[in-house]
Write a protein that holds these residues in place. Structure first.
Motif, PDB file in Angstrom:
ATOM      1  N   GLN A  89       0.839  -1.196   0.000  1.00  0.00           N
ATOM      2  CA  GLN A  89       0.000   0.000   0.000  1.00  0.00           C
ATOM      3  C   GLN A  89       0.878   1.252   0.000  1.00  0.00           C
ATOM      4  OE1 GLN A  89      -2.507   0.499   3.389  1.00  0.00           O
ATOM      5  NE2 GLN A  89      -3.613   2.198   2.443  1.00  0.00           N
ATOM      6  N   ALA A  90       1.895   1.257   0.864  1.00  0.00           N
ATOM      7  CA  ALA A  90       2.792   2.399   0.925  1.00  0.00           C
ATOM      8  C   ALA A  90       3.518   2.575  -0.406  1.00  0.00           C
ATOM      9  CB  ALA A  90       3.802   2.221   2.053  1.00  0.00           C
ATOM     10  N   PHE A  91       3.871   1.446  -1.010  1.00  0.00           N
ATOM     11  CA  PHE A  91       4.572   1.510  -2.289  1.00  0.00           C
ATOM     12  C   PHE A  91       3.720   2.206  -3.345  1.00  0.00           C
ATOM     13  CE2 PHE A  91       5.746  -0.056  -6.451  1.00  0.00           C
ATOM     14  CZ  PHE A  91       7.118   0.038  -6.425  1.00  0.00           C
ATOM     15  N   PHE A  92       2.448   1.818  -3.428  1.00  0.00           N
ATOM     16  CA  PHE A  92       1.578   2.437  -4.426  1.00  0.00           C
ATOM     17  C   PHE A  92       1.295   3.900  -4.099  1.00  0.00           C
ATOM     18  CE2 PHE A  92       0.443  -1.942  -5.690  1.00  0.00           C
ATOM     19  CZ  PHE A  92       0.724  -1.791  -7.032  1.00  0.00           C
ATOM     20  N   LEU A  93       1.083   4.181  -2.822  1.00  0.00           N
ATOM     21  CA  LEU A  93       0.838   5.576  -2.435  1.00  0.00           C
ATOM     22  C   LEU A  93       2.031   6.440  -2.829  1.00  0.00           C
ATOM     23  CD1 LEU A  93      -0.811   5.234   1.071  1.00  0.00           C
ATOM     24  CD2 LEU A  93      -1.849   6.164  -0.984  1.00  0.00           C
ATOM     25  N   LEU A  94       3.225   5.918  -2.537  1.00  0.00           N
ATOM     26  CA  LEU A  94       4.442   6.661  -2.866  1.00  0.00           C
ATOM     27  C   LEU A  94       4.560   6.843  -4.379  1.00  0.00           C
ATOM     28  CD1 LEU A  94       7.055   7.874  -1.794  1.00  0.00           C
ATOM     29  CD2 LEU A  94       8.103   5.638  -1.969  1.00  0.00           C
ATOM     30  N   SER A  95       4.324   5.774  -5.123  1.00  0.00           N
ATOM     31  CA  SER A  95       4.487   5.844  -6.569  1.00  0.00           C
ATOM     32  C   SER A  95       3.503   6.821  -7.206  1.00  0.00           C
ATOM     33  CB  SER A  95       4.299   4.470  -7.193  1.00  0.00           C
ATOM     34  OG  SER A  95       5.221   3.575  -6.644  1.00  0.00           O
ATOM     35  N   PHE A  96       2.279   6.845  -6.683  1.00  0.00           N
ATOM     36  CA  PHE A  96       1.296   7.724  -7.300  1.00  0.00           C
ATOM     37  C   PHE A  96       1.547   9.200  -7.009  1.00  0.00           C
ATOM     38  CE2 PHE A  96      -1.423   4.041  -8.233  1.00  0.00           C
ATOM     39  CZ  PHE A  96      -1.709   4.364  -9.542  1.00  0.00           C
ATOM     40  N   THR A  97       2.450   9.494  -6.074  1.00  0.00           N
ATOM     41  CA  THR A  97       2.759  10.908  -5.887  1.00  0.00           C
ATOM     42  C   THR A  97       3.407  11.468  -7.152  1.00  0.00           C
ATOM     43  OG1 THR A  97       4.936  10.463  -4.934  1.00  0.00           O
ATOM     44  CG2 THR A  97       3.096  10.687  -3.404  1.00  0.00           C
ATOM     45  N   LEU A  98       3.961  10.580  -7.981  1.00  0.00           N
ATOM     46  CA  LEU A  98       4.486  11.034  -9.269  1.00  0.00           C
ATOM     47  C   LEU A  98       3.403  11.790 -10.030  1.00  0.00           C
ATOM     48  CD1 LEU A  98       6.601  11.036 -11.585  1.00  0.00           C
ATOM     49  CD2 LEU A  98       5.651   8.878 -12.326  1.00  0.00           C
TER      50      LEU A  98
ATOM     51  N   PHE B 220       7.985  19.384  -4.901  1.00  0.00           N
ATOM     52  CA  PHE B 220       8.701  18.140  -4.644  1.00  0.00           C
ATOM     53  C   PHE B 220       8.598  17.708  -3.192  1.00  0.00           C
ATOM     54  CE2 PHE B 220      11.049  19.514  -8.470  1.00  0.00           C
ATOM     55  CZ  PHE B 220      10.821  18.389  -9.230  1.00  0.00           C
ATOM     56  N   LYS B 221       8.270  18.646  -2.307  1.00  0.00           N
ATOM     57  CA  LYS B 221       8.258  18.308  -0.885  1.00  0.00           C
ATOM     58  C   LYS B 221       6.841  18.176  -0.336  1.00  0.00           C
ATOM     59  CE  LYS B 221      12.476  17.827  -0.254  1.00  0.00           C
ATOM     60  NZ  LYS B 221      13.079  16.631   0.285  1.00  0.00           N
ATOM     61  N   TYR B 222       5.849  18.224  -1.215  1.00  0.00           N
ATOM     62  CA  TYR B 222       4.475  18.105  -0.722  1.00  0.00           C
ATOM     63  C   TYR B 222       4.200  16.695  -0.213  1.00  0.00           C
ATOM     64  CZ  TYR B 222       2.578  22.665  -1.864  1.00  0.00           C
ATOM     65  OH  TYR B 222       2.294  23.996  -1.863  1.00  0.00           O
ATOM     66  N   PHE B 223       4.935  15.736  -0.745  1.00  0.00           N
ATOM     67  CA  PHE B 223       4.723  14.362  -0.315  1.00  0.00           C
ATOM     68  C   PHE B 223       6.010  13.837   0.287  1.00  0.00           C
ATOM     69  CE2 PHE B 223       2.008  15.324  -3.872  1.00  0.00           C
ATOM     70  CZ  PHE B 223       0.762  15.019  -3.351  1.00  0.00           C
ATOM     71  N   ASP B 224       6.007  13.708   1.596  1.00  0.00           N
ATOM     72  CA  ASP B 224       7.193  13.258   2.302  1.00  0.00           C
ATOM     73  C   ASP B 224       7.233  11.735   2.260  1.00  0.00           C
ATOM     74  OD1 ASP B 224       9.313  12.867   3.888  1.00  0.00           O
ATOM     75  OD2 ASP B 224       8.337  13.454   5.758  1.00  0.00           O
ATOM     76  N   SER B 225       8.239  11.183   1.579  1.00  0.00           N
ATOM     77  CA  SER B 225       8.246   9.731   1.377  1.00  0.00           C
ATOM     78  C   SER B 225       8.311   8.972   2.702  1.00  0.00           C
ATOM     79  CB  SER B 225       9.399   9.332   0.462  1.00  0.00           C
ATOM     80  OG  SER B 225      10.596   9.888   0.916  1.00  0.00           O
ATOM     81  N   MET B 226       9.060   9.526   3.661  1.00  0.00           N
ATOM     82  CA  MET B 226       9.183   8.829   4.940  1.00  0.00           C
ATOM     83  C   MET B 226       7.839   8.778   5.669  1.00  0.00           C
ATOM     84  SD  MET B 226      11.981   7.561   5.092  1.00  0.00           S
ATOM     85  CE  MET B 226      12.869   7.629   3.562  1.00  0.00           C
ATOM     86  N   TYR B 227       7.100   9.874   5.565  1.00  0.00           N
ATOM     87  CA  TYR B 227       5.775   9.895   6.205  1.00  0.00           C
ATOM     88  C   TYR B 227       4.871   8.856   5.562  1.00  0.00           C
ATOM     89  CZ  TYR B 227       1.345  11.649   8.005  1.00  0.00           C
ATOM     90  OH  TYR B 227       0.126  11.752   8.597  1.00  0.00           O
ATOM     91  N   ILE B 228       4.912   8.781   4.240  1.00  0.00           N
ATOM     92  CA  ILE B 228       4.060   7.835   3.521  1.00  0.00           C
ATOM     93  C   ILE B 228       4.440   6.398   3.891  1.00  0.00           C
ATOM     94  CG2 ILE B 228       3.408   6.974   1.245  1.00  0.00           C
ATOM     95  CD1 ILE B 228       3.841   9.815   0.207  1.00  0.00           C
ATOM     96  N   ILE B 229       5.741   6.132   3.939  1.00  0.00           N
ATOM     97  CA  ILE B 229       6.190   4.778   4.255  1.00  0.00           C
ATOM     98  C   ILE B 229       5.763   4.391   5.674  1.00  0.00           C
ATOM     99  CG2 ILE B 229       8.231   3.350   4.647  1.00  0.00           C
ATOM    100  CD1 ILE B 229       9.569   4.849   2.367  1.00  0.00           C
ATOM    101  N   LYS B 230       5.875   5.361   6.571  1.00  0.00           N
ATOM    102  CA  LYS B 230       5.559   5.070   7.973  1.00  0.00           C
ATOM    103  C   LYS B 230       4.056   4.900   8.192  1.00  0.00           C
ATOM    104  CE  LYS B 230       8.938   7.251  10.405  1.00  0.00           C
ATOM    105  NZ  LYS B 230       9.312   8.592  10.836  1.00  0.00           N
ATOM    106  N   ASN B 231       3.277   5.817   7.602  1.00  0.00           N
ATOM    107  CA  ASN B 231       1.856   5.846   7.942  1.00  0.00           C
ATOM    108  C   ASN B 231       0.922   5.327   6.855  1.00  0.00           C
ATOM    109  OD1 ASN B 231       2.352   7.255  10.467  1.00  0.00           O
ATOM    110  ND2 ASN B 231       2.925   8.953   9.159  1.00  0.00           N
ATOM    111  N   SER B 232       1.467   5.010   5.695  1.00  0.00           N
ATOM    112  CA  SER B 232       0.647   4.553   4.570  1.00  0.00           C
ATOM    113  C   SER B 232      -0.506   5.509   4.266  1.00  0.00           C
ATOM    114  CB  SER B 232       0.065   3.161   4.838  1.00  0.00           C
ATOM    115  OG  SER B 232       1.106   2.235   4.816  1.00  0.00           O
ATOM    116  N   GLN B 233      -0.262   6.770   4.381  1.00  0.00           N
ATOM    117  CA  GLN B 233      -1.257   7.752   3.926  1.00  0.00           C
ATOM    118  C   GLN B 233      -0.558   9.073   3.603  1.00  0.00           C
ATOM    119  OE1 GLN B 233      -4.030   8.598   6.984  1.00  0.00           O
ATOM    120  NE2 GLN B 233      -2.503   9.237   8.448  1.00  0.00           N
TER     121      GLN B 233
END
Lengths: 265, 267
Positions: free
Chosen positions: A155-164, A220-233
């Motif tokens: 889930q985190a992977f897809f959330l992160l990828s879609f920030t593209l 570029f900083k609107y989506f913090d990858s670490m936050y997404i990985i940690k919280n899956s949102q």
């Protein structure tokens, strides 16, 4: 509808090239993951003792770094850089090219209103970048499945990828408004690279100082990858602010375009 | 001929000023973060050295000594190189292709000067532009590094050597840009293609950093020719890469002249 299809066709080749480039890029980087992860243990120990400032400077936090998601988020930083260039170039060119290539009177003497023109063109731009993002995300997922050493949070992977896609939409809007505010725009590439790299560098250096202030400036900083990985949102406040920016820029462009005095031949 | 040269310089003035402001912001912004890492002291450095090479690459440091101002500047130097080479490659591609893009090629080429002279004037104007960019970067870097330098050592020589490497890269990418623009059938795409080549070689250099086994590919990416860690570290320039750069510059320049002479203009 014709305009929409015509624009899609006009951008078909560049969309394909960009999509393939992004795919190749992520393939190359992710192929290095297996050899990289061998040092994982040692690296993790060392990272814990690093000073805070230094860790922030490279956008990597302890723990998640040596996992596939952590490595991917590092690679992804450069993917979004490329995606942003693509989106900004489409945004800056799609409305302005008619004037530059002296086809604007041909287009605007057709029995369609200017609002139809701009809506069709913007939809075509959206579809182009959506296709790029979609293909990229699926491809990245397959690669991740292939090179992983452990299970990872899909889930985190897809959330992160879609920030593209979200970053691309923001840069698309920036490109569109830039082409509206600079009517004499000659070289789309120069302005796109300039703006994108400026935001990229702001993000790189900005993340070492007080975060919140800088994070609202650069997409570029609107989506913090670490936050997404940690919280899956996602962080909703940034998502909403980003959306507001996009809507403001597009609505403003809409009004400027419908009122503008076009340079005819 | 002199007129074309002066005309080009004038046309470049505005963009040069913008680029110089960009470089100023970049160096000033980057160096202002030096304080944050400097305070962390020697401990980082020991850590960095003991880390695997791939990780050092992700950190962007390599074997640079982060606690010294010159080591810190070395990280910044990578981004400066990216900026100035993008400038150079786009300048090279645009200065040749813009006549066709703006539909002024006929106007220019019916003037009583040969195509060789046109290219030569444009080439000289670009050379002046990249020298200006280089000197401005040098000046700004020297002032900023000096400002944060608390020791008695002067880093002027180090920075001058880095700028020397940067200039060769700028020249290389300038020639790449002109040769692509002079040989392309569709001059509109020259700038995109040259930038694509630049980005590909840049990413290649990053991949090489991540995996030592790929070291052999270094020849293919100019970003590996002059690295801050070697130059500041004291090993200086590598003769192989200097030779390679010079050969590339000469070949690409000659190719630009020959290709532009023969090309069918796209009007």
């Amino acid at each position: 509808m014709n305009i929409f299809l015509h624009e899609l066709r006009a951008y078909r080749k560049s969309t394909i090239i960009w999509t393939i480039s992004l795919m190749v890029l992520v393939l190359f980087f992710m192929a290095l993951f297996p050899s990289f992860t061998k040092d994982a243990e040692q690296v993790n120990e060392l990272l814990k003792t690093l000073p805070e400032a230094l860790r922030k400077a490279v956008g990597i936090e302890i723990g998640s770094f040596t996992s596939i998601l952590g490595f991917y988020s590092y690679v992804f930083m450069y993917i979004t850089l490329c995606g942003a260039i693509q989106a900004m170039m489409i945004g800056a060119s799609i409305l302005s090219k008619e004037v530059r290539e002296k086809t604007v009177d041909f287009l605007l003497t057709k029995p369609v209103s200017r609002s139809t023109v701009i809506v069709s063109k913007l939809s075509a731009a959206f579809v182009s970048i959506a296709i790029t993002s979609l293909f990229f995300v699926l491809w990245a997922y397959f690669i991740a499945l292939y090179v992983r050493t452990d299970d990872f949070n899909e889930q985190a992977f897809f959330l992160l990828s879609f920030t593209l896609f979200f970053v691309q939409v923001m840069f698309l809007a920036i490109g569109v408004i830039a082409s509206m505010l600079l009517p004499k725009l000659k070289s789309v590439l120069s302005i796109s690279l300039g703006v994108v790299f400026a935001f990229f560098f702001i993000g790189m250096f900005g993340s070492t100082v007080g975060e919140a202030s800088v994070r609202y400036i650069t997409p570029f900083k609107y989506f913090d990858s670490m936050y997404i990985i940690k919280n899956s949102q996602y962080e909703w406040s940034y998502l909403i602010v980003g959306l507001m920016w996009v809507i403001t820029a597009l609505v403003a462009s809409f009004f400027i375009y419908t009122k503008r005095d076009m340079d005819a031949v | 001929m002199v007129n074309v040269f002066l005309r080009e310089l004038k046309a470049l003035r505005k963009s040069l000023v913008i680029w110089c402001i960009g470089i100023l912001a970049m160096v000033a912004g980057g160096m202002s973060k030096y304080g944050a890492t400097e305070s962390a002291g020697q401990s980082i450095n020991e850590l960095m050295v003991s880390m695997p090479k791939a990780l050092q690459a992700i950190m962007g440091t390599g074997s640079l000594d982060l606690t010294t101002v010159s080591g810190y500047y070395g990280i910044l130097f990578l981004y400066l190189i990216v900026m100035t080479t993008i400038h150079a490659v786009m300048l090279g591609a645009n200065i040749v292709s813009k006549e066709e893009r703006d539909k002024t090629a006929e106007f220019l080429l019916v003037k009583p000067i040969s195509r060789k002279q046109v290219i030569f004037s444009k080439w000289m104007a670009s050379l002046v532009a990249i020298i200006v960019i280089n000197l401005v970067t040098f000046l700004i870097s020297h002032i900023m590094v000096d400002y944060y330098n608390k020791t008695d050592d002067s880093y002027l020589i180090d920075i001058a050597e880095l700028m020397g490497g940067m200039f060769i890269l700028q020249l290389l990418f300038l020639c790449l840009g002109t040769s692509i623009a002079a040989s392309m059938k569709h001059p509109k795409r020259a700038a995109s293609i040259s930038t694509a080549v630049l980005l590909i070689t840049f990413f290649l250099s990053m991949v090489i950093d991540l995996n030592e086994n790929l070291e052999i590919l270094s020849v293919f990416t100019p970003f590996k020719y002059f690295e801050a860690k070697d130059i500041i570290g004291g090993t200086g320039y590598e003769a192989l890469y200097i030779m390679l750069s010079i050969i590339l510059v000469v070949v690409l320049t000659i190719y630009t002249f020959i290709a532009y002479e023969k090309r069918d203009l796209h009007i």
